[in-house]
Design a protein around this motif. Structure first.
Motif, PDB file in Angstrom:
ATOM      1  N   ASP A 251       0.717  -1.193  -0.013  1.00 17.97           N
ATOM      2  CA  ASP A 251       0.008  -0.159   0.206  1.00 17.97           C
ATOM      3  C   ASP A 251       0.746   1.295   0.002  1.00 17.97           C
ATOM      4  O   ASP A 251       0.295   2.568   0.148  1.00 17.97           O
ATOM      5  CB  ASP A 251      -1.138   0.100   1.324  1.00 17.97           C
ATOM      6  N   GLY A 252       2.210   1.212  -0.104  1.00 18.48           N
ATOM      7  CA  GLY A 252       3.054   2.185  -0.122  1.00 18.48           C
ATOM      8  C   GLY A 252       3.626   2.823   1.327  1.00 18.48           C
ATOM      9  O   GLY A 252       4.450   3.562   1.022  1.00 18.48           O
ATOM     10  N   THR A 253       3.114   2.200   2.328  1.00 23.18           N
ATOM     11  CA  THR A 253       3.589   2.584   3.576  1.00 23.18           C
ATOM     12  C   THR A 253       5.015   2.195   3.656  1.00 23.18           C
ATOM     13  O   THR A 253       5.589   0.978   3.741  1.00 23.18           O
ATOM     14  CB  THR A 253       2.974   1.744   4.717  1.00 23.18           C
ATOM     15  N   PRO A 254       6.013   3.358   3.942  1.00 22.53           N
ATOM     16  CA  PRO A 254       7.519   3.096   4.050  1.00 22.53           C
ATOM     17  C   PRO A 254       7.862   2.985   5.586  1.00 22.53           C
ATOM     18  O   PRO A 254       7.138   3.246   6.525  1.00 22.53           O
ATOM     19  CB  PRO A 254       7.935   4.358   3.383  1.00 22.53           C
ATOM     20  N   ALA A 255       8.964   2.421   5.700  1.00 20.12           N
ATOM     21  CA  ALA A 255       9.812   2.420   6.976  1.00 20.12           C
ATOM     22  C   ALA A 255      11.064   2.232   7.002  1.00 20.12           C
ATOM     23  O   ALA A 255      11.686   1.532   5.935  1.00 20.12           O
ATOM     24  CB  ALA A 255       9.155   0.943   7.686  1.00 20.12           C
ATOM     25  N   ASP A 256      11.863   2.987   7.845  1.00 18.84           N
ATOM     26  CA  ASP A 256      13.439   2.730   7.949  1.00 18.84           C
ATOM     27  C   ASP A 256      13.474   1.456   8.765  1.00 18.84           C
ATOM     28  O   ASP A 256      13.142   1.691   9.953  1.00 18.84           O
ATOM     29  CB  ASP A 256      13.784   4.166   8.412  1.00 18.84           C
ATOM     30  N   VAL A 257      14.273   0.642   8.425  1.00 15.77           N
ATOM     31  CA  VAL A 257      14.363  -0.728   9.275  1.00 15.77           C
ATOM     32  C   VAL A 257      15.690  -0.258  10.010  1.00 15.77           C
ATOM     33  O   VAL A 257      15.370  -0.580  11.300  1.00 15.77           O
ATOM     34  CB  VAL A 257      14.422  -1.820   8.157  1.00 15.77           C
ATOM     35  N   THR A 258      16.893  -0.326   9.632  1.00 14.14           N
ATOM     36  CA  THR A 258      18.082  -0.261  10.382  1.00 14.14           C
ATOM     37  C   THR A 258      19.050   0.331   9.437  1.00 14.14           C
ATOM     38  O   THR A 258      18.957   0.782   8.339  1.00 14.14           O
ATOM     39  CB  THR A 258      18.381  -1.603  10.701  1.00 14.14           C
ATOM     40  N   HIS A 259      20.169   0.776  10.246  1.00 13.16           N
ATOM     41  CA  HIS A 259      21.455   1.094   9.260  1.00 13.16           C
ATOM     42  C   HIS A 259      22.445   0.500   9.487  1.00 13.16           C
ATOM     43  O   HIS A 259      22.819  -0.074  10.726  1.00 13.16           O
ATOM     44  CB  HIS A 259      21.599   2.719   9.642  1.00 13.16           C
ATOM     45  N   PHE A 260      23.473   0.060   8.621  1.00  8.61           N
ATOM     46  CA  PHE A 260      24.660  -0.713   8.607  1.00  8.61           C
ATOM     47  C   PHE A 260      25.699   0.296   8.337  1.00  8.61           C
ATOM     48  O   PHE A 260      25.719   0.948   7.105  1.00  8.61           O
ATOM     49  CB  PHE A 260      24.594  -1.834   7.701  1.00  8.61           C
ATOM     50  N   PRO A 261      26.942   0.262   8.972  1.00  9.93           N
ATOM     51  CA  PRO A 261      28.101   1.007   8.715  1.00  9.93           C
ATOM     52  C   PRO A 261      28.977   0.569   7.434  1.00  9.93           C
ATOM     53  O   PRO A 261      29.617  -0.520   7.602  1.00  9.93           O
ATOM     54  CB  PRO A 261      28.862   1.243   9.864  1.00  9.93           C
ATOM     55  N   VAL A 262      28.826   1.338   6.354  1.00  6.97           N
ATOM     56  CA  VAL A 262      29.556   0.517   5.196  1.00  6.97           C
ATOM     57  C   VAL A 262      30.161   1.943   4.548  1.00  6.97           C
ATOM     58  O   VAL A 262      29.515   2.932   4.125  1.00  6.97           O
ATOM     59  CB  VAL A 262      28.583  -0.098   4.294  1.00  6.97           C
ATOM     60  N   ALA A 263      31.444   1.744   4.151  1.00  6.30           N
ATOM     61  CA  ALA A 263      32.181   2.839   3.467  1.00  6.30           C
ATOM     62  C   ALA A 263      31.885   2.574   1.882  1.00  6.30           C
ATOM     63  O   ALA A 263      31.748   1.414   1.459  1.00  6.30           O
ATOM     64  CB  ALA A 263      33.679   2.969   3.897  1.00  6.30           C
ATOM     65  N   ALA A 264      32.279   3.584   1.039  1.00 11.05           N
ATOM     66  CA  ALA A 264      32.430   3.508  -0.124  1.00 11.05           C
ATOM     67  C   ALA A 264      33.193   2.463  -1.010  1.00 11.05           C
ATOM     68  O   ALA A 264      33.124   1.997  -1.972  1.00 11.05           O
ATOM     69  CB  ALA A 264      32.623   4.986  -0.834  1.00 11.05           C
ATOM     70  N   ASP A 265      34.325   2.191  -0.184  1.00 14.29           N
ATOM     71  CA  ASP A 265      35.290   1.157  -0.743  1.00 14.29           C
ATOM     72  C   ASP A 265      34.969  -0.337  -0.174  1.00 14.29           C
ATOM     73  O   ASP A 265      35.846  -1.003  -0.264  1.00 14.29           O
ATOM     74  CB  ASP A 265      36.668   1.477  -0.459  1.00 14.29           C
ATOM     75  N   GLN A 266      33.913  -0.278   0.709  1.00 18.58           N
ATOM     76  CA  GLN A 266      33.388  -1.694   0.918  1.00 18.58           C
ATOM     77  C   GLN A 266      32.246  -2.179   0.248  1.00 18.58           C
ATOM     78  O   GLN A 266      31.662  -1.534  -0.535  1.00 18.58           O
ATOM     79  CB  GLN A 266      33.011  -1.581   2.623  1.00 18.58           C
ATOM     80  N   GLU A 267      32.054  -3.555   0.510  1.00 23.13           N
ATOM     81  CA  GLU A 267      30.762  -4.209  -0.216  1.00 23.13           C
ATOM     82  C   GLU A 267      30.063  -4.655   0.962  1.00 23.13           C
ATOM     83  O   GLU A 267      30.529  -5.177   2.081  1.00 23.13           O
ATOM     84  CB  GLU A 267      31.427  -5.454  -0.974  1.00 23.13           C
TER      85      GLU A 267
END
Length: 272
Positions: free
Chosen positions: A130-146
């Protein structure tokens, strides 16, 4: 399907089965008693459960002609092709190899009736049909990481693997619950190969222990098998028993079954 998502190359259309689970109710009729001259009361009756229909959705991950090249477009459709929700987002930057197809996990999956997608900042989001959004969590990742991630089938747990260092052969495992903080549960630790999450099966998270940095000799989206797989303990981040046996080069997981290849390494001349 892997965790509800067919893993295809970025830029191709990937179809994700997303089931909206409907609860089944039980209606009880009042108990009836026999006449007073009868010593035995009539048995109570209960109406048979009436199953509610379960609607199935598809999550399509691709690129829109109107969106920037750096953005992916996630769209939720019903079985008749009607669009229910969509979102454009910048996925994590995938390392590139000249003359080869980049090998990286797709940044979206489906679980618990929602689509989950990871953006370039390491933030995991969810969107409902139905389009309801949610922010679930955040992981620390840098531009040179996968980074790769998996969501439990019931949507209550998330795990991510962040690869760093030369040839991405150093990994860290993070665990989180939706709406909660992220915990480092393992690493940074060295590894013999690139460790990349593939899916969350009925037995738990599954990682490829010798994932390829890139594929050659195959078309994007058709570069399986992925490599040798093993279960990952979401609590400790340690790699456990092989999936499909030690000699299984994994193509896919369906339920409790693993589809293996007779080849000795990841498909299409995988470049490690």
């Amino acid at each position: 399907e892997r965790g509800g998502m067919s893993v295809l190359g970025r830029g191709l259309v990937a179809l994700v089965g997303l089931a909206a689970i409907a609860a089944c109710g039980t209606a009880a009729a009042p108990a009836t008693s026999g006449p007073t001259r009868s010593a035995t009361a009539a048995p109570s009756t209960t109406a048979a459960p009436t199953p509610k229909p379960t609607q199935t959705f598809l999550v399509v991950l691709g690129q829109s002609a109107t969106s920037p090249q750096s953005q992916d477009l996630l769209t939720i459709l019903d079985a008749s092709g009607v669009q229910h929700a969509s979102v454009a987002f910048a996925p994590p930057v995938a390392p590139t190899t000249v003359g080869a197809n980049t090998s990286a996990q797709q940044p979206a999956t489906a679980a618990a009736g929602k689509a989950f997608y990871l953006d370039s900042t390491g933030t995991l989001h969810a969107i409902a049909p139905d389009g309801t959004p949610a922010d679930v969590t955040h992981f620390p990742v840098a531009a040179d990481q996968e980074i790769s991630f998996a969501v439990s089938p019931d949507g209550t747990q998330v795990v991510a693997v962040v690869n760093s260092g030369p040839a991405f052969k150093q990994y860290s495992v993070y665990s989180a619950v939706p709406g909660g903080s992220t915990r480092l549960v393992h690493g940074p630790a060295p590894s013999g190969g690139i460790i990349r999450l593939l899916t969350w099966s009925a037995a738990g998270p599954v990682v490829i222990t010798d994932a390829s940095a890139a594929f050659q000799g195959c078309e994007s989206g058709e570069c399986q098998p992925w490599g040798h797989a093993a279960l990952l303990d979401p609590a400790s981040g340690t790699v456990g028993v092989p999936v499909g046996g030690a000699d299984c080069t994994l193509w896919d997981i369906a339920g409790s079954s693993a589809l293996c290849s007779a080849d000795t390494g990841p498909g299409g001349g995988g470049a490690h």
